[in-house]
Design an enzyme around this catalytic site. Structure first.
Site, short mmCIF file in Angstrom:
data_model
loop_
_atom_site.label_atom_id
_atom_site.label_comp_id
_atom_site.label_asym_id
_atom_site.label_seq_id
_atom_site.Cartn_x
_atom_site.Cartn_y
_atom_site.Cartn_z
N SER A 43 0.84 -1.19 0.00
CA SER A 43 0.00 0.00 0.00
C SER A 43 0.88 1.25 0.00
O SER A 43 2.08 1.18 0.26
CB SER A 43 -0.92 0.01 1.23
N ALA A 44 0.29 2.39 -0.30
CA ALA A 44 1.03 3.65 -0.31
C ALA A 44 1.52 3.98 1.11
O ALA A 44 0.86 3.65 2.10
CB ALA A 44 0.14 4.76 -0.83
#
Length: 362
Positions: free
Chosen positions: A64-65
């Site tokens: 994920s970011a």
């Protein structure tokens, strides 16, 4: 594609940007993010994108970011000694950062659907333990990963203090997720396109807070066997540490205290303080920034009353009392692993030294 914060040139600069945008807000979370280089969890050919605030996916491997992980770590309110369950543990990046905070007496479990990702996570964990100097600055709660669908966890499993789910949770599975949580525990998961924090304040009482607007790929529904039964996932038992492990933890802790006392003594006897560095010019950003991550994930900050008081402007953060330093003098010396040096200098047999170093080779 775009990110909530500017791209960094290295892991520290990425963390600086996340702090500036107020995604990282506490010292414990900052220390954990700085201790583990995000690029170490990328395949070699994709490392150029490691310090961008973007998600990354290659086959079954997914990260994920950074802004998402930051919000998750802050929302979990981690403390030493707690138990943690990561549903969709992936590369193990998040689980390893959590383990740095939980310490040697915590519990750190992960459930992952794909066997190739489990193998990838174990390789990355082994690399971190054997090569990272950060490993010696913390008392680590090593994560354990099991394969299976997180919707098929055995009903007789223990409950956890903290639970995170890294996939979109359908409304019909909300109660199932809550059942994994102890009273007083915290559950963080994407629910109805919002990253949601749920605190269990009683046996049947809950407090819910929406953190961030997100869009995650949904949980994969279980596949039943030919007999029509699901394959139950059995989590690792919560084991009591052996006397040998406890002795190693105590010895390493004692050596760290000695190193700290020696450092304090040297500082008190006129040791020069480290040089101060000029901070670069940064741009403050409003918290309503929209984040486009990829086809699976995007996020935007949910506005709060305090956000309205912020304005977007360039802020020169250079302190006036900082001395001008030549570029060649800004490069810091390589970090010294004092714990490793001290252990290797002890009058002990080599096997015992390696045991105190968790059998690391370097």
């Amino acid at each position: 594609m775009g990110g909530a914060v500017s791209a960094g040139e290295d892991n520290d600069e990425l963390i600086d940007n996340l702090k500036e945008a107020q995604y990282i807000r506490t010292e414990l979370v900052e220390q954990a993010f700085r201790a583990i280089d995000r690029a170490d969890y990328y395949l070699e050919e994709f490392k150029d994108n490691a310090y961008k605030d973007l998600a990354w996916k290659h086959g079954n491997i997914h990260l994920s970011a950074p802004c998402i992980y930051s919000e998750v770590m802050e929302a979990l309110d981690l403390q030493p000694g707690l138990s943690f369950l990561n549903l969709g543990s992936g590369t193990g990046y998040l689980s390893s950062m959590v383990g740095l905070i939980l310490g040697p007496f915590g519990v750190n479990h992960g459930v992952e659907l794909h066997s190739d990702v489990i193998e990838y996570a174990k390789q990355k964990l082994d690399f971190f333990i054997k090569t990272s100097d950060s490993f010696d600055r913390f008392e680590f709660c090593e994560p354990s990963f099991v394969i299976g669908n997180c919707l098929e966890i055995s009903p007789d499993c223990t409950q956890y203090d903290r639970v995170y789910c890294g996939a979109g949770v359908q409304k019909e599975h909300e109660d199932y997720m809550k059942s994994l949580l102890k009273v007083g525990g915290i559950l963080v998961m994407p629910l109805e396109e919002k990253l949601t924090k749920i605190t269990r304040v009683g046996p049947s009482a809950w407090e819910t807070k929406k953190i961030l607007a997100v869009s995650f790929a949904p949980l994969i529904q279980p596949k039943h066997t030919d007999s029509g039964k699901s394959r139950l996932v059995h989590l690792p038992p919560v084991a009591v540490r052996s006397l040998q492990d406890l002795a190693r933890i105590a010895i390493r802790g004692t050596i760290k205290r000695i190193i700290h006392q020696e450092a304090v003594g040297k500082a008190g006897s006129g040791l020069k303080s480290p040089p101060r560095f000029k901070r670069r010019r940064v741009r403050r950003r409003r918290m309503e920034t929209i984040v486009f991550l990829d086809k699976e994930v995007f996020a935007s900050r949910i506005s709060s009353a305090s956000d309205d008081n912020n304005t977007s402007e360039d802020m020169d953060e250079e302190r006036p009392d900082e001395e001008e330093t030549k570029p060649s003098e800004l490069k810091p010396d390589p970090p010294v692993n004092f714990l490793r040096e001290k252990v290797l200098s002890l009058p002990l047999p080599d096997p015992l030294k390696y045991y105190l170093l968790y059998y690391r080779e370097k």
